[in-house]
Design a protein around this motif. Structure first.
Motif, PDB file in Angstrom:
ATOM      1  N   ILE A  80      46.210  34.763  25.345  1.00 45.77           N
ATOM      2  CA  ILE A  80      45.566  33.448  25.347  1.00 45.77           C
ATOM      3  C   ILE A  80      44.504  33.385  26.429  1.00 45.77           C
ATOM      4  CG2 ILE A  80      45.937  30.992  25.817  1.00 45.77           C
ATOM      5  CD1 ILE A  80      48.697  31.286  24.516  1.00 45.77           C
ATOM      6  N   PHE A  81      44.837  33.884  27.620  1.00 45.09           N
ATOM      7  CA  PHE A  81      43.882  33.839  28.727  1.00 45.09           C
ATOM      8  C   PHE A  81      42.648  34.663  28.418  1.00 45.09           C
ATOM      9  CE2 PHE A  81      43.317  32.533  33.113  1.00 45.09           C
ATOM     10  CZ  PHE A  81      42.333  33.403  33.558  1.00 45.09           C
ATOM     11  N   MET A  82      42.840  35.870  27.893  1.00 39.17           N
ATOM     12  CA  MET A  82      41.700  36.715  27.555  1.00 39.17           C
ATOM     13  C   MET A  82      40.902  36.130  26.394  1.00 39.17           C
ATOM     14  SD  MET A  82      42.953  40.678  28.068  1.00 39.17           S
ATOM     15  CE  MET A  82      44.363  40.586  26.991  1.00 39.17           C
ATOM     16  N   GLY A  83      41.600  35.428  25.490  1.00 37.27           N
ATOM     17  CA  GLY A  83      40.918  34.810  24.369  1.00 37.27           C
ATOM     18  C   GLY A  83      40.009  33.672  24.785  1.00 37.27           C
ATOM     19  N   LEU A  84      40.274  33.111  25.979  1.00 32.63           N
ATOM     20  CA  LEU A  84      39.433  32.043  26.514  1.00 32.63           C
ATOM     21  C   LEU A  84      38.182  32.577  27.198  1.00 32.63           C
ATOM     22  CD1 LEU A  84      42.169  29.700  28.053  1.00 32.63           C
ATOM     23  CD2 LEU A  84      40.873  29.341  25.946  1.00 32.63           C
ATOM     24  N   HIS A  85      38.058  33.897  27.220  1.00 32.82           N
ATOM     25  CA  HIS A  85      36.906  34.531  27.851  1.00 32.82           C
ATOM     26  C   HIS A  85      35.613  33.943  27.303  1.00 32.82           C
ATOM     27  CE1 HIS A  85      34.034  37.697  28.925  1.00 32.82           C
ATOM     28  NE2 HIS A  85      34.909  38.106  29.814  1.00 32.82           N
ATOM     29  N   PHE A  86      34.670  33.742  28.178  1.00 36.21           N
ATOM     30  CA  PHE A  86      33.406  33.098  27.783  1.00 36.21           C
ATOM     31  C   PHE A  86      32.767  33.838  26.615  1.00 36.21           C
ATOM     32  CE2 PHE A  86      29.953  30.316  28.257  1.00 36.21           C
ATOM     33  CZ  PHE A  86      28.772  31.018  28.127  1.00 36.21           C
ATOM     34  N   GLY A  87      32.408  33.095  25.592  1.00 35.38           N
ATOM     35  CA  GLY A  87      31.775  33.684  24.411  1.00 35.38           C
ATOM     36  C   GLY A  87      32.781  34.191  23.402  1.00 35.38           C
ATOM     37  N   GLY A  88      34.109  34.066  23.727  1.00 34.36           N
ATOM     38  CA  GLY A  88      35.139  34.479  22.790  1.00 34.36           C
ATOM     39  C   GLY A  88      35.345  35.974  22.740  1.00 34.36           C
ATOM     40  N   THR A  89      34.790  36.714  23.686  1.00 37.58           N
ATOM     41  CA  THR A  89      34.962  38.166  23.703  1.00 37.58           C
ATOM     42  C   THR A  89      35.986  38.564  24.753  1.00 37.58           C
ATOM     43  OG1 THR A  89      33.181  38.421  25.305  1.00 37.58           O
ATOM     44  CG2 THR A  89      32.591  38.539  22.980  1.00 37.58           C
ATOM     45  N   LEU A  90      36.459  39.779  24.655  1.00 34.43           N
ATOM     46  CA  LEU A  90      37.441  40.282  25.600  1.00 34.43           C
ATOM     47  C   LEU A  90      36.804  41.396  26.424  1.00 34.43           C
ATOM     48  CD1 LEU A  90      40.599  40.422  23.309  1.00 34.43           C
ATOM     49  CD2 LEU A  90      40.001  38.683  24.984  1.00 34.43           C
ATOM     50  N   ASP A  91      36.730  41.190  27.712  1.00 37.46           N
ATOM     51  CA  ASP A  91      36.102  42.167  28.586  1.00 37.46           C
ATOM     52  C   ASP A  91      37.046  43.342  28.830  1.00 37.46           C
ATOM     53  OD1 ASP A  91      35.751  42.880  31.799  1.00 37.46           O
ATOM     54  OD2 ASP A  91      33.889  42.748  30.677  1.00 37.46           O
ATOM     55  N   PHE A  92      36.521  44.579  28.767  1.00 37.94           N
ATOM     56  CA  PHE A  92      37.407  45.740  28.895  1.00 37.94           C
ATOM     57  C   PHE A  92      37.979  45.883  30.298  1.00 37.94           C
ATOM     58  CE2 PHE A  92      34.631  48.638  31.208  1.00 37.94           C
ATOM     59  CZ  PHE A  92      33.354  48.200  30.890  1.00 37.94           C
ATOM     60  N   VAL A  93      37.247  45.466  31.333  1.00 40.67           N
ATOM     61  CA  VAL A  93      37.800  45.516  32.687  1.00 40.67           C
ATOM     62  C   VAL A  93      38.942  44.521  32.824  1.00 40.67           C
ATOM     63  CG1 VAL A  93      37.319  45.172  35.139  1.00 40.67           C
ATOM     64  CG2 VAL A  93      35.620  46.294  33.686  1.00 40.67           C
ATOM     65  N   GLY A  94      38.743  43.321  32.294  1.00 39.99           N
ATOM     66  CA  GLY A  94      39.812  42.330  32.315  1.00 39.99           C
ATOM     67  C   GLY A  94      41.025  42.799  31.532  1.00 39.99           C
ATOM     68  N   SER A  95      40.802  43.451  30.379  1.00 43.94           N
ATOM     69  CA  SER A  95      41.906  43.974  29.578  1.00 43.94           C
ATOM     70  C   SER A  95      42.691  45.010  30.383  1.00 43.94           C
ATOM     71  CB  SER A  95      41.368  44.608  28.292  1.00 43.94           C
ATOM     72  OG  SER A  95      40.674  43.659  27.510  1.00 43.94           O
ATOM     73  N   TRP A  96      41.970  45.865  31.103  1.00 47.00           N
ATOM     74  CA  TRP A  96      42.636  46.893  31.916  1.00 47.00           C
ATOM     75  C   TRP A  96      43.456  46.254  33.027  1.00 47.00           C
ATOM     76  CZ3 TRP A  96      42.346  48.729  37.019  1.00 47.00           C
ATOM     77  CH2 TRP A  96      42.913  49.981  37.232  1.00 47.00           C
ATOM     78  N   MET A  97      42.916  45.225  33.668  1.00 48.06           N
ATOM     79  CA  MET A  97      43.623  44.562  34.751  1.00 48.06           C
ATOM     80  C   MET A  97      44.893  43.880  34.248  1.00 48.06           C
ATOM     81  SD  MET A  97      42.046  45.093  37.619  1.00 48.06           S
ATOM     82  CE  MET A  97      42.846  43.837  38.627  1.00 48.06           C
ATOM     83  N   TRP A  98      44.804  43.197  33.101  1.00 49.54           N
ATOM     84  CA  TRP A  98      45.998  42.550  32.559  1.00 49.54           C
ATOM     85  C   TRP A  98      47.026  43.585  32.130  1.00 49.54           C
ATOM     86  CZ3 TRP A  98      46.540  38.111  34.333  1.00 49.54           C
ATOM     87  CH2 TRP A  98      45.529  37.161  34.350  1.00 49.54           C
ATOM     88  N   GLY A  99      46.561  44.716  31.602  1.00 54.97           N
ATOM     89  CA  GLY A  99      47.485  45.794  31.267  1.00 54.97           C
ATOM     90  C   GLY A  99      48.174  46.347  32.502  1.00 54.97           C
ATOM     91  N   LEU A 100      47.412  46.478  33.579  1.00 58.15           N
ATOM     92  CA  LEU A 100      47.981  46.955  34.838  1.00 58.15           C
ATOM     93  C   LEU A 100      49.062  46.000  35.340  1.00 58.15           C
ATOM     94  CD1 LEU A 100      48.142  48.726  37.335  1.00 58.15           C
ATOM     95  CD2 LEU A 100      46.061  47.636  38.196  1.00 58.15           C
ATOM     96  N   MET A 101      48.804  44.690  35.224  1.00 53.44           N
ATOM     97  CA  MET A 101      49.825  43.726  35.633  1.00 53.44           C
ATOM     98  C   MET A 101      51.109  43.922  34.830  1.00 53.44           C
ATOM     99  SD  MET A 101      49.851  39.555  35.332  1.00 53.44           S
ATOM    100  CE  MET A 101      49.102  39.154  36.897  1.00 53.44           C
ATOM    101  N   MET A 102      50.957  44.106  33.529  1.00 51.98           N
ATOM    102  CA  MET A 102      52.130  44.306  32.680  1.00 51.98           C
ATOM    103  C   MET A 102      52.889  45.570  33.087  1.00 51.98           C
ATOM    104  SD  MET A 102      53.910  43.125  30.127  1.00 51.98           S
ATOM    105  CE  MET A 102      52.937  42.103  29.004  1.00 51.98           C
ATOM    106  N   GLY A 103      52.166  46.666  33.288  1.00 56.67           N
ATOM    107  CA  GLY A 103      52.818  47.910  33.674  1.00 56.67           C
ATOM    108  C   GLY A 103      53.486  47.822  35.030  1.00 56.67           C
ATOM    109  N   TRP A 104      52.821  47.165  35.985  1.00 61.69           N
ATOM    110  CA  TRP A 104      53.362  46.990  37.337  1.00 61.69           C
ATOM    111  C   TRP A 104      54.662  46.186  37.281  1.00 61.69           C
ATOM    112  CZ3 TRP A 104      52.652  48.896  42.086  1.00 61.69           C
ATOM    113  CH2 TRP A 104      53.002  48.147  43.210  1.00 61.69           C
ATOM    114  N   PHE A 105      54.656  45.121  36.489  1.00 62.46           N
ATOM    115  CA  PHE A 105      55.828  44.258  36.354  1.00 62.46           C
ATOM    116  C   PHE A 105      56.971  44.975  35.644  1.00 62.46           C
ATOM    117  CE2 PHE A 105      58.068  41.257  33.498  1.00 62.46           C
ATOM    118  CZ  PHE A 105      58.769  40.546  34.457  1.00 62.46           C
ATOM    119  N   VAL A 106      56.676  45.563  34.494  1.00 69.00           N
ATOM    120  CA  VAL A 106      57.714  46.216  33.696  1.00 69.00           C
ATOM    121  C   VAL A 106      58.303  47.409  34.439  1.00 69.00           C
ATOM    122  CG1 VAL A 106      58.169  47.523  31.587  1.00 69.00           C
ATOM    123  CG2 VAL A 106      56.794  45.438  31.495  1.00 69.00           C
ATOM    124  N   GLY A 107      57.434  48.235  35.036  1.00 68.76           N
ATOM    125  CA  GLY A 107      57.917  49.417  35.745  1.00 68.76           C
ATOM    126  C   GLY A 107      58.873  49.061  36.862  1.00 68.76           C
TER     127      GLY A 107
END
Length: 300
Positions: A187-214
Motif C-alpha cells: 500500500i505504501f509503495m502504491g502511494l508512490h508519486f505518479g503511481g509507480t514503484l521505485d526500485f530503490v524503495g522496493s529494495w529498502m522495503w524488502g530489506l526491512m522484511m528480511g531484517w525482521f523475518v531473519g
C-alpha cells in the motif's frame, strides 16, 4: 530567495580543515557505513538495540524516499556542491538529517553515560550541518529531515512500537504478521508519486522484511560473543566484511533494474529480502559457528 533555500553565505565559511571534517562526517549518513555500523553493533554490542535501530532506519528511509519523490524539491545549485554522491535524488527532506536523528538519537536514548549521550547527539548534529556546508541541502531540507526524524523517533518510543510488535508476534504469529507487513508495504509503495514503484524503495522495503523475518526466525536472536575483546572485535569485523560483500552482490540487482514490474519492483524487493536475511540470520549463525569452533579448540 529565502534564508531557507539560500546557500550563498556558505562558501565564505569554508576552510580546508572544515571541508575535510564535514566531507568525512557526511559519510556516516551513507548506505555503506550505515549497514556496516548496524551489522557490527548487532554482532558485537547489543543485538536488540541495533535490531530496533535497523527497523527504525528502514522505516524512516522509506518515508524519506516517498516524500522526496512526492514533492520533488530540487537540490541547491550545483555550484555550491562539494559532495558528488547524491545522484539524481531530490532535496526535501534531507535523508542524512532524518536518519541521523533516528539512529544516533535512538542510541543516545539507550546509553547511560552522559558523555556518551552528548557524543552521539553531537554526531547527529554534525551530520546535519555537513549537508548544508557541503552545499547539497539547504536549511529547509535539513530542518525538514530533523523534524521528521524526531517525529519518527518520538512515535517509536512513545507508542512502544517494538513492544507492540512483540505482543503482536505472540498473538498472531510470524506468518500473519509478515503478511500484514507485506500488505502495508504494498500500500505504501502504491502511494508512490505518479503511481509507480521505485526500485530503490522496493529494495529498502524488502530489506526491512528480511531484517525482521531473519531476526525472528533466529532462535538465538543475534549474537552473544564471549571471550577476549580483541578476538570479539576481529570476529565481528569478519561479519561486517561479509555484510559488505553481500551488499555489493545485492547492489548489482539494482543496476539491472528496468521498467518492468519484475525488473523495477520484484527483483529489487527480493534482493532486499535476501540481504536482510543474510545480515540478521545467516551471518549471526556463521559468527556463532566461528566462536563455537574457537571455544572447542581452546577446551581441547
Amino acid at each position: 530567495m529565502t534564508l531557507m533555500n539560500d546557500l550563498s553565505w556558505v562558501p565564505a565559511l569554508r576552510t580546508d580543515a572544515l571541508t575535510l571534517l564535514f566531507t568525512n562526517i557526511t559519510l556516516l549518513g551513507y548506505q555503506v557505513f550505515l549497514f556496516l555500523f548496524l551489522s557490527f553493533g548487532f554482532y558485537f554490542w547489543r543485538t536488540q538495540v541495533f535490531y530496533q535501530a535497523g527497523l527504525l532506519l528502514l522505516l524512516t528511509a522509506g518515508i524519506n524516499l516517498f516524500l522526496k519523490d512526492f514533492y520533488q524539491d530540487p537540490r541547491p545549485d550545483a555550484i555550491f556542491a562539494l559532495d558528488d554522491k547524491t545522484g539524481n535524488s531530490y532535496g526535501w527532506p534531507s535523508g542524512h538529517a532524518q536518519m541521523a536523528i533516528v539512529l544516533w538519537g535512538w542510541l543516545a536514548l539507550k546509553v547511560q553515560r552522559t558523555w556518551l549521550k552528548i557524543s552521539l547527539w553531537t554526531i547527529a548534529v554534525l551530520i546535519c550541518m555537513s549537508r548544508i556546508y557541503l552545499g547539497v541541502h539547504d536549511v529547509g531540507d535539513v530542518l525538514g529531515g530533523i523534524l521528521l526524524g524526531a517525529l519518527t523517533l518520538y512515535v517509536w518510543v512513545k507508542l512502544d512500537v517494538a513492544g507492540r510488535l512483540i505482543a503482536a508476534l505472540e498473538l498472531f504469529g510470524l506468518p500473519k504478521l509478515v503478511l500484514a507487513l507485506l500488505v502495508a508495504q504494498v500500500i505504501f509503495m502504491g502511494l508512490h508519486f505518479g503511481g509507480t514503484l521505485d526500485f530503490v524503495g522496493s529494495w529498502m522495503w524488502g530489506l526491512m522484511m528480511g531484517w525482521f523475518v531473519g531476526h525472528q526466525v533466529d532462535a538465538r536472536r543475534g549474537v552473544e560473543l564471549q571471550g577476549h575483546l580483541i578476538i570479539r572485535l576481529l570476529i565481528c569485523a569478519v561479519g561486517a566484511a561479509m555484510v559488505f560483500g553481500a551488499l555489493i552482490i545485492s547492489g548489482r540487482v539494482l543496476g539491472l533494474a528496468d521498467d518492468t514490474i519484475i525488473g523495477d519492483v520484484l527483483a529489487p524487493y527480493g534482493s532486499g529480502v535476501g540481504y536482510g536475511l543474510v545480515m540478521s540470520l545467516a551471518i549471526p549463525w556463521l559468527v556463532r559457528l566461528i566462536t563455537a569452533g574457537r571455544l572447542k579448540r581452546e577446551e581441547s
